[in-house]
Scaffold this motif. Structure first.
Motif, PDB file in Angstrom:
ATOM      1  N   UNK A 160      11.230  -4.249  -0.328  1.00 32.95           N
ATOM      2  CA  UNK A 160      11.428  -5.236   0.740  1.00 32.95           C
ATOM      3  C   UNK A 160      10.490  -4.949   1.915  1.00 32.95           C
ATOM      4  N   UNK A 161      10.370  -3.697   2.282  1.00 33.67           N
ATOM      5  CA  UNK A 161       9.505  -3.305   3.399  1.00 33.67           C
ATOM      6  C   UNK A 161       8.048  -3.663   3.122  1.00 33.67           C
ATOM      7  N   UNK A 162       7.573  -3.332   1.943  1.00 35.26           N
ATOM      8  CA  UNK A 162       6.178  -3.607   1.593  1.00 35.26           C
ATOM      9  C   UNK A 162       5.930  -5.109   1.511  1.00 35.26           C
ATOM     10  N   UNK A 163       6.865  -5.850   0.952  1.00 37.60           N
ATOM     11  CA  UNK A 163       6.687  -7.302   0.854  1.00 37.60           C
ATOM     12  C   UNK A 163       6.664  -7.977   2.222  1.00 37.60           C
ATOM     13  N   UNK A 164       7.410  -7.434   3.176  1.00 40.40           N
ATOM     14  CA  UNK A 164       7.459  -8.038   4.507  1.00 40.40           C
ATOM     15  C   UNK A 164       6.282  -7.639   5.383  1.00 40.40           C
ATOM     16  N   UNK A 165       5.794  -6.407   5.244  1.00 41.75           N
ATOM     17  CA  UNK A 165       4.792  -5.921   6.194  1.00 41.75           C
ATOM     18  C   UNK A 165       3.506  -5.440   5.544  1.00 41.75           C
ATOM     19  N   UNK A 166       3.470  -5.437   4.213  1.00 38.81           N
ATOM     20  CA  UNK A 166       2.315  -4.872   3.521  1.00 38.81           C
ATOM     21  C   UNK A 166       1.082  -5.765   3.560  1.00 38.81           C
ATOM     22  N   UNK A 167      -0.044  -5.141   3.238  1.00 43.00           N
ATOM     23  CA  UNK A 167      -1.331  -5.833   3.192  1.00 43.00           C
ATOM     24  C   UNK A 167      -1.759  -5.949   1.727  1.00 43.00           C
ATOM     25  N   UNK A 168      -2.158  -7.144   1.325  1.00 43.96           N
ATOM     26  CA  UNK A 168      -2.600  -7.332  -0.055  1.00 43.96           C
ATOM     27  C   UNK A 168      -3.949  -6.643  -0.257  1.00 43.96           C
ATOM     28  N   UNK A 169      -4.020  -5.887  -1.339  1.00 40.61           N
ATOM     29  CA  UNK A 169      -5.244  -5.201  -1.742  1.00 40.61           C
ATOM     30  C   UNK A 169      -5.471  -5.531  -3.217  1.00 40.61           C
ATOM     31  N   UNK A 170      -6.654  -5.249  -3.759  1.00 38.58           N
ATOM     32  CA  UNK A 170      -6.937  -5.625  -5.143  1.00 38.58           C
ATOM     33  C   UNK A 170      -5.937  -5.082  -6.175  1.00 38.58           C
ATOM     34  N   UNK A 171      -5.333  -3.943  -5.914  1.00 44.89           N
ATOM     35  CA  UNK A 171      -4.433  -3.334  -6.894  1.00 44.89           C
ATOM     36  C   UNK A 171      -2.960  -3.531  -6.566  1.00 44.89           C
ATOM     37  N   UNK A 172      -2.623  -4.343  -5.585  1.00 44.13           N
ATOM     38  CA  UNK A 172      -1.228  -4.599  -5.236  1.00 44.13           C
ATOM     39  C   UNK A 172      -1.044  -4.831  -3.756  1.00 44.13           C
ATOM     40  N   UNK A 173       0.003  -4.260  -3.194  1.00 46.76           N
ATOM     41  CA  UNK A 173       0.306  -4.387  -1.770  1.00 46.76           C
ATOM     42  C   UNK A 173       0.434  -2.977  -1.194  1.00 46.76           C
ATOM     43  N   UNK A 174      -0.262  -2.749  -0.089  1.00 46.23           N
ATOM     44  CA  UNK A 174      -0.276  -1.432   0.554  1.00 46.23           C
ATOM     45  C   UNK A 174       0.516  -1.502   1.857  1.00 46.23           C
ATOM     46  N   UNK A 175       1.400  -0.519   2.092  1.00 47.18           N
ATOM     47  CA  UNK A 175       2.116  -0.503   3.374  1.00 47.18           C
ATOM     48  C   UNK A 175       1.133  -0.313   4.524  1.00 47.18           C
ATOM     49  N   UNK A 176       1.405  -0.934   5.655  1.00 46.31           N
ATOM     50  CA  UNK A 176       0.518  -0.836   6.818  1.00 46.31           C
ATOM     51  C   UNK A 176       0.768   0.410   7.651  1.00 46.31           C
TER      52      UNK A 176
END
Length: 64
Positions: free
Chosen positions: A23-39
């Motif tokens: 949930x945290x990553x989906x709400x605040x993460x940054x999309x990168x080529x291999x998925x979503x990275x936490x900020x």
């Protein structure tokens, strides 16, 4: 807030601990080529805080 309270009262702690980081990553993460990275870094205490549980419980679940 009502949704979150509903989830912590109806989901088992194992489900909350598994879903909290997602949930945290989906709400605040940054999309990168291999998925979503936490900020930002997530500390050991952040996991229990996100899931309305204790550090001991999270440690026990993650070690099993």
């Amino acid at each position: 807030m009502n949704t979150w309270i509903g989830k912590i009262t109806t989901q088992q702690v194992e489900q909350r601990v598994a879903n909290g980081p997602l949930r945290l990553v989906n709400q605040t993460g940054k999309k990168v080529p291999y998925g979503i990275k936490p900020n930002f870094p997530v500390t050991r205490q952040d996991l229990p805080d996100l899931n309305a549980t204790t550090l001991h419980t999270v440690d026990r679940l993650l070690s099993s």
